[in-house]
Scaffold this active site. Structure first.
Site, PDB file in Angstrom:
ATOM      1  N   LYS A 229      52.804  53.465  45.677  1.00  0.00           N
ATOM      2  CA  LYS A 229      52.998  52.028  45.889  1.00  0.00           C
ATOM      3  C   LYS A 229      54.448  51.670  45.582  1.00  0.00           C
ATOM      4  CE  LYS A 229      50.783  47.715  44.224  1.00  0.00           C
ATOM      5  NZ  LYS A 229      49.714  47.224  43.308  1.00  0.00           N
TER       6      LYS A 229
ATOM      7  N   SER B  17      46.145  44.462  45.468  1.00  0.00           N
ATOM      8  CA  SER B  17      47.465  44.482  46.063  1.00  0.00           C
ATOM      9  C   SER B  17      47.923  45.860  46.521  1.00  0.00           C
ATOM     10  CB  SER B  17      48.478  43.935  45.062  1.00  0.00           C
ATOM     11  OG  SER B  17      48.528  44.763  43.904  1.00  0.00           O
TER      12      SER B  17
ATOM     13  N   SER C  67      43.634  45.726  41.562  1.00  0.00           N
ATOM     14  CA  SER C  67      44.422  46.142  42.728  1.00  0.00           C
ATOM     15  C   SER C  67      44.334  47.602  43.120  1.00  0.00           C
ATOM     16  CB  SER C  67      45.887  45.781  42.512  1.00  0.00           C
ATOM     17  OG  SER C  67      46.054  44.426  42.777  1.00  0.00           O
TER      18      SER C  67
END
Ligand code: GLN
Length: 490
Positions: free
Chosen positions: A79, A154, A178
Site C-alpha cells: 500500500k 482503504s 482497512s
C-alpha cells in the site's frame, strides 16, 4: 497452471527448488498486470525494471548456492502509505504526489531482507481515510469481482491486486478495518495484527494509536508467512512490543493443527444487523466450526454500539494532529503564488487535500479544542477502555470471536460517496478490534446472489495471532471459498 495462480509459498518453493526462476515469476506478474491492471487500477506505481533487476539478483544467488530469505523471488505489492526509499510515497493524496521518502519503512525493509520482489505500490483512500478507495486523490480502483463495485478500503488496491492475481501477497494497513473489509469485499485473506506486533516505522500515520500493517493473500498460510517476515520489535517504533514480553512465534508452525477444544464466541445481536446473505454465510461458517468439534458460546460486547462514535472522534483527533505536517513547508505540495505566509499553508492544503481528509481534520481539531476535549476526546477514550474491557471479559469464555467483517458485500461505486455517515457504518464490525488493539482476520466464507465475496471475521486476544491463524485455517481446510476466482481472472 499459470504462475499467477500460485500462492506465495508455492511460488517461493518453486523458485528455491529451481523449477522456475524469480525472473519468470516477476515477468508472469507483469504479464497479468498488463492484461488486467487497465481494468482494475490497483497500482499507483509499478517498479518494472527494479523488480527484474532484483529478481535476477535472487536467481544469481540461488544459482551460486547462497542462502535466500523466506520470500525469495516472490512478487509483492505494498500500500502506498509505507515509505520506500525508491519511487514515490503518495498516500493516495495529491499533496504527496511528488514525495520521495528518504528511507524504507521497517515492514518494507523486512520484505526486502526476505528477498521479496517489490513490484509496485497500491492505491488507497487518501491517507487511509475511507472504506471504498474512492477517496483516493489519484485514481479509481475497482473490485475485480464486479468492475462497477468498490474494492473496499482503504487498502483497496492491495486487496484488488491479490484478488486479480496480479501478485500472490501484499501489505495493507488497518486503522478501523482497512485490511479486513477490502479483503472481505475482494474475496481474499486479510490479517490485522495486534497493535504493536508489526513496526509502524515508516507507515505514514493516520490514527497512530490504531494503525497496524498487515498482509493480504489467498490463503491463511500465506498470511502466516508474511507475518513471519514482518512481525517483531523495532527500536525505531517505541510502540512495537518487546519480544521478551510477547515473543514472535513461527506462524507457520502447527498451522494445520486444529485447535483442540476450540470455543468460539458469537454475538447474535451483531450478526442480526448484517444483510441476509452475509448472515447466512456467517451462520453456515459457524456450523462448519461446530462440525469440526468447536463449542459455540454466546458472548456479550456491551459497548460495541459506541465503537463507531468513539472511533471517529479518536481517529480524527489523531489525524488532525498527524496531518498538520502537510502544509507546503514541512511536507507536500506548495501553492504557487501565495499572497502571504498564511496562504502558503491555507492554499497548499486547500488545493491538494481531498474533501474527506479536510472533513476529518476539522472534526478532529474540533474534538481536541479546549472546552470540547473533555466532552468528546476524553469521553471517547473512556469508551475505548470499556470496549477493551469487554473483549478481555469475552475472551475469558472463548478462544476466538466470530462475526461478519462488514454488513454488506461490495457496494456500487458512487453509492455512498455523498453520505459519509453511511460510509462510516461499513466499519461497524471491524472498528472495535482497533480500539481494543486485538488481532482480526478476514477469510472468504461465501458468495452472495450477485456472485460477490463474503468475508468471515475472527478476532482473538492480543498477541495470539498464531492461534487466530490456526482457527482461520480450520475453516479454510474444511471449505473451498478461498479457491474461488473472479471471472475476469479466468
Ligand atoms: N474506514 C475507516 C476510516 O475511514 C477505517 C480506515 C482504515 O482502517 N484505515 O477511518
Amino acid at each position: 497452471m499459470s504462475l499467477s495462480e500460485l500462492t506465495a509459498i508455492e511460488l517461493r518453493d518453486a523458485i528455491t527448488g529451481g523449477r522456475i526462476s524469480s525472473v519468470e515469476a516477476v515477468k508472469a506478474a507483469f504479464a497479468q498486470i498488463d492484461r488486467l491492471e487497465p481494468t482494475v487500477g490497483a497500482f499507483i506505481s509499478l517498479f518494472r525494471d527494479e523488480a527484474l533487476t532484483r529478481a535476477r539478483e535472487v536467481d544469481r544467488r540461488l544459482a551460486a548456492g547462497e542462502s535466500v530469505g523466506a520470500l525469495a523471488g516472490v512478487p509483492v505489492a505494498v500500500k502506498d502509505v509505507m515509505c520506500t526509499s525508491f519511487g514515490a510515497t503518495t498516500c493516495g493524496s495529491r499533496i504527496l504526489e511528488d514525495f520521495h521518502a528518504p528511507y524504507d519503512a521497517t515492514a518494507i525493509r523486512k520484505l526486502l531482507d526476505a528477498d521479496a520482489i517489490l513490484i509496485g505500490k497500491t492505491n488507497m483512500d487518501e491517507f487511509a481515510m475511507g472504506s471504498s478507495t474512492e477517496n483516493s486523490g489519484l485514481k479509481q480502483t475497482v473490485n475485480p469481482w464486479a468492475p462497477d463495485r468498490v474494492p473496499g478500503g482503504s487498502s483497496g488496491g492491495s486487496a484488488a491486486a491479490v484478488a486479480a492475481h496480479l501478485c500472490p501477497v501484499s501489505l495493507g494497513s488497518d486503522t478501523g478495518g482497512s485490511i479486513r473489509q477490502p479483503a472481505s469485499f475482494c474475496g481474499v485473506v486479510g490479517l490485522k495484527p495486534t497493535y504493536g506486533r508489526v513496526s509502524r516505522y515508516g507507515l505514514v500515520a493516520y490514527g497512530s494509536s490504531l494503525d497496524q500493517i498487515g498482509p493480504f493473500g489467498h490463503t491463511v498460510a500465506d498470511a502466516a508467512l508474511m507475518m513471519n517476515v514482518i512481525a517483531g520489535h523495532d527500536p525505531c517504533d517505541s510502540t512495537s512490543v518487546d519480544e521478551n514480553i510477547a515473543p514472535v512465534p513461527d506462524y507457520l508452525a502447527g498451522l494445520d493443527e486444529p485447535v483442540e477444544g476450540l470455543k468460539l464466541g458469537v454475538t447474535s445481536t451483531f450478526n442480526a444487523g448484517a444483510d441476509k446473505s452475509v448472515r447466512g454465510a456467517v451462520d453456515a461458517a459457524i456450523e462448519v466450526y461446530r462440525s469440526a468439534g468447536a463449542e459455540v458460546v454466546e458472548i456479550d460486547v456491551p459497548h460495541m454500539d459506541y465503537a463507531i462514535a468513539a472511533y471517529y472522534v479518536i481517529a480524527t483527533a489523531e489525524a488532525s494532529s498527524n496531518l498538520a505536517r502537510y502544509d507546503g513547508v514541512h511536507y507536500g505540495h506548495r501553492t504557487s503564488n501565495p499572497a502571504d505566509y498564511v496562504e502558503v499553508y491555507s492554499k497548499s492544503r486547500e488545493e491538494a487535500l481531498g474533501q474527506e481528509v479536510k472533513r476529518r481534520i476539522m472534526l478532529g481539531t474540533y474534538a481536541l479544542s479546549s472546552g470540547y476535549y473533555d466532552a468528546y476526546y476524553l469521553k471517547a477514550l473512556k469508551v475505548r477502555n470499556l470496549i477493551r474491557g469487554d473483549f478481555v471479559r469475552a475472551f475469558e469464555t472463548c478462544d476466538a470471536i466470530v462475526m461478519p467483517v462488514a454488513p454488506t458485500t461490495a457496494f456500487k461505486i458512487g453509492e455512498k460517496t455523498d453520505d459519509p455517515l453511511k460510509m462510516y457504518l461499513s466499519d461497524i464490525y471491524t472498528i472495535s478490534a482497533n480500539l481494543a488493539g486485538i488481532p482480526g482476520i478476514s477469510v472468504p466464507c461465501g458468495l452472495d446472489g450477485a456472485n460477490l465475496p463474503i468475508g468471515l471475521q475472527l478476532l482473538a486476544p492480543a498477541f495470539s495471532e498464531a492461534k487466530l491463524l490456526r482457527v482461520a485455517r480450520m475453516f479454510e481446510a474444511a471449505t473451498d471459498w478461498h479457491t474461488k476466482r473472479p471471472a475476469l481472472v479466468e
